[in-house]
Design a protein around this motif. Structure first.
Motif, PDB file in Angstrom:
ATOM      1  N   ILE A  72       0.846  -1.193   0.000  1.00  0.00           N
ATOM      2  CA  ILE A  72       0.000   0.000   0.000  1.00  0.00           C
ATOM      3  C   ILE A  72       0.882   1.245   0.000  1.00  0.00           C
ATOM      4  O   ILE A  72       1.691   1.443   0.911  1.00  0.00           O
ATOM      5  N   PRO A  73       0.757   2.106  -1.012  1.00  0.00           N
ATOM      6  CA  PRO A  73       1.622   3.297  -1.093  1.00  0.00           C
ATOM      7  C   PRO A  73       1.287   4.324  -0.015  1.00  0.00           C
ATOM      8  O   PRO A  73       0.144   4.367   0.474  1.00  0.00           O
ATOM      9  N   PRO A  74       2.250   5.151   0.360  1.00  0.00           N
ATOM     10  CA  PRO A  74       2.040   6.104   1.456  1.00  0.00           C
ATOM     11  C   PRO A  74       0.985   7.168   1.163  1.00  0.00           C
ATOM     12  O   PRO A  74       0.436   7.748   2.103  1.00  0.00           O
ATOM     13  N   GLU A  75       0.694   7.415  -0.125  1.00  0.00           N
ATOM     14  CA  GLU A  75      -0.327   8.412  -0.449  1.00  0.00           C
ATOM     15  C   GLU A  75      -1.743   7.842  -0.366  1.00  0.00           C
ATOM     16  O   GLU A  75      -2.730   8.592  -0.466  1.00  0.00           O
ATOM     17  N   ASN A  76      -1.860   6.544  -0.173  1.00  0.00           N
ATOM     18  CA  ASN A  76      -3.172   5.925  -0.003  1.00  0.00           C
ATOM     19  C   ASN A  76      -3.711   6.280   1.386  1.00  0.00           C
ATOM     20  O   ASN A  76      -3.019   6.117   2.387  1.00  0.00           O
ATOM     21  N   GLU A  77      -4.937   6.744   1.453  1.00  0.00           N
ATOM     22  CA  GLU A  77      -5.490   7.220   2.716  1.00  0.00           C
ATOM     23  C   GLU A  77      -5.609   6.121   3.774  1.00  0.00           C
ATOM     24  O   GLU A  77      -5.756   6.414   4.960  1.00  0.00           O
ATOM     25  N   GLY A  78      -5.543   4.874   3.362  1.00  0.00           N
ATOM     26  CA  GLY A  78      -5.624   3.784   4.309  1.00  0.00           C
ATOM     27  C   GLY A  78      -4.286   3.376   4.889  1.00  0.00           C
ATOM     28  O   GLY A  78      -4.227   2.552   5.813  1.00  0.00           O
ATOM     29  N   SER A  79      -3.204   3.946   4.367  1.00  0.00           N
ATOM     30  CA  SER A  79      -1.868   3.551   4.836  1.00  0.00           C
ATOM     31  C   SER A  79      -1.560   4.178   6.188  1.00  0.00           C
ATOM     32  O   SER A  79      -2.083   5.238   6.551  1.00  0.00           O
ATOM     33  N   CYS A  80      -0.699   3.523   6.930  1.00  0.00           N
ATOM     34  CA  CYS A  80      -0.254   4.065   8.213  1.00  0.00           C
ATOM     35  C   CYS A  80       0.563   5.336   8.000  1.00  0.00           C
ATOM     36  O   CYS A  80       0.475   6.280   8.796  1.00  0.00           O
ATOM     37  N   ALA A  81       1.345   5.369   6.928  1.00  0.00           N
ATOM     38  CA  ALA A  81       2.149   6.557   6.613  1.00  0.00           C
ATOM     39  C   ALA A  81       1.257   7.769   6.396  1.00  0.00           C
ATOM     40  O   ALA A  81       1.556   8.871   6.886  1.00  0.00           O
ATOM     41  N   TYR A  82       0.174   7.587   5.675  1.00  0.00           N
ATOM     42  CA  TYR A  82      -0.765   8.690   5.421  1.00  0.00           C
ATOM     43  C   TYR A  82      -1.339   9.205   6.740  1.00  0.00           C
ATOM     44  O   TYR A  82      -1.441  10.415   6.962  1.00  0.00           O
TER      45      TYR A  82
END
Length: 242
Positions: A72-82
């Protein structure tokens, strides 16, 4: 282990945020590890409010992300990074050079794990780890059956985790693996806060705190940590027998 039952989610989140603030006041270069998700969200919001109100400088702190969905990429709203970028980093003065999050798109997730382990070891360990507990008793992506002796690792996700995890995404998302700090990191952290709120967590909290300490319910390991605090609201405490 210490158990504190609060009236509601706001009160426990306020105390958790205060614990972080007080640590940073005592140790400006503290190593912090936080979970993302619905339970820690209010803690993060209150942390931002308190840090800004008291002009707390977090630029010397090291921030460690607990886990991430593999692929899951960091720009995905479901990611922990986001979550962290939008709820914490953009509001506070964390130094980007002191932020360490798992790269979920790495060609070598195992190497990501080794690098994260090294970051933690080189910084003298985690001063405070704040975690939630999943409906299946997981902490991070340490799923039922996982060894208590692992550092960072790639985990096959339990069906409960992949199902509940859909709430973080705008559309149905395939989730198969997670990359996470291990329970050995939790045991070696200087202080651990475990947060849970709501009646939906009452059964798993009862099992974790009053049942067998077993890797079949990873959250039960919190009872082995000499400086841990379980912070729950009255609803989450409803099934405790004592």
């Amino acid at each position: 282990m210490q158990l504190i039952v609060f009236k509601d989610h706001h009160d426990l989140s306020q105390q958790a945020a205060e614990e972080i603030i007080e640590l940073v006041k005592r140790k400006p270069g503290a190593v912090l590890c936080l979970a993302s998700g619905s339970t820690p969200l209010l803690t993060c919001e209150l942390l931002v409010q308190k840090a800004r109100a008291e002009n707390i400088d977090l630029s010397s702190c090291t921030f460690i992300g607990l886990d991430e969905w593999v692929g899951i990429p960091p720009e995905n709203e479901g990611s922990c990074a986001y979550f962290f970028h939008n709820q914490v980093f953009k509001h506070l003065n964390f130094s980007s050079s002191h932020i360490y999050l798992f790269n979920a798109l790495s060609d070598s997730p195992q190497q990501e794990c080794k690098e994260m382990d090294n970051v933690i070891f080189e910084n003298g360990g985690i001063d405070l780890m704040l975690v939630g507990v999943g409906m299946n008793g997981h902490i991070g992506f340490n799923e039922p059956g996982i060894s208590f002796d692992l550092y960072a690792h790639v985990a096959e996700l339990d069906e409960t985790t992949t199902s509940v995890g859909q709430k973080y995404f705008k559309e149905a998302t395939e989730l198969h693996q997670g990359i996470t700090l291990g329970l050995k990191h939790l045991l070696e952290s200087k202080k651990v806060l475990l947060l849970a709120n709501g009646s939906k967590k009452a059964a798993v909290i009862q099992k974790a705190l009053e049942g067998e300490i077993t890797n079949r319910l990873p959250a039960s390991i919190i009872r082995r940590h000499p400086n841990s605090t379980v912070m729950i609201d009255e609803e989450a405490a409803a099934m405790l027998k004592r």
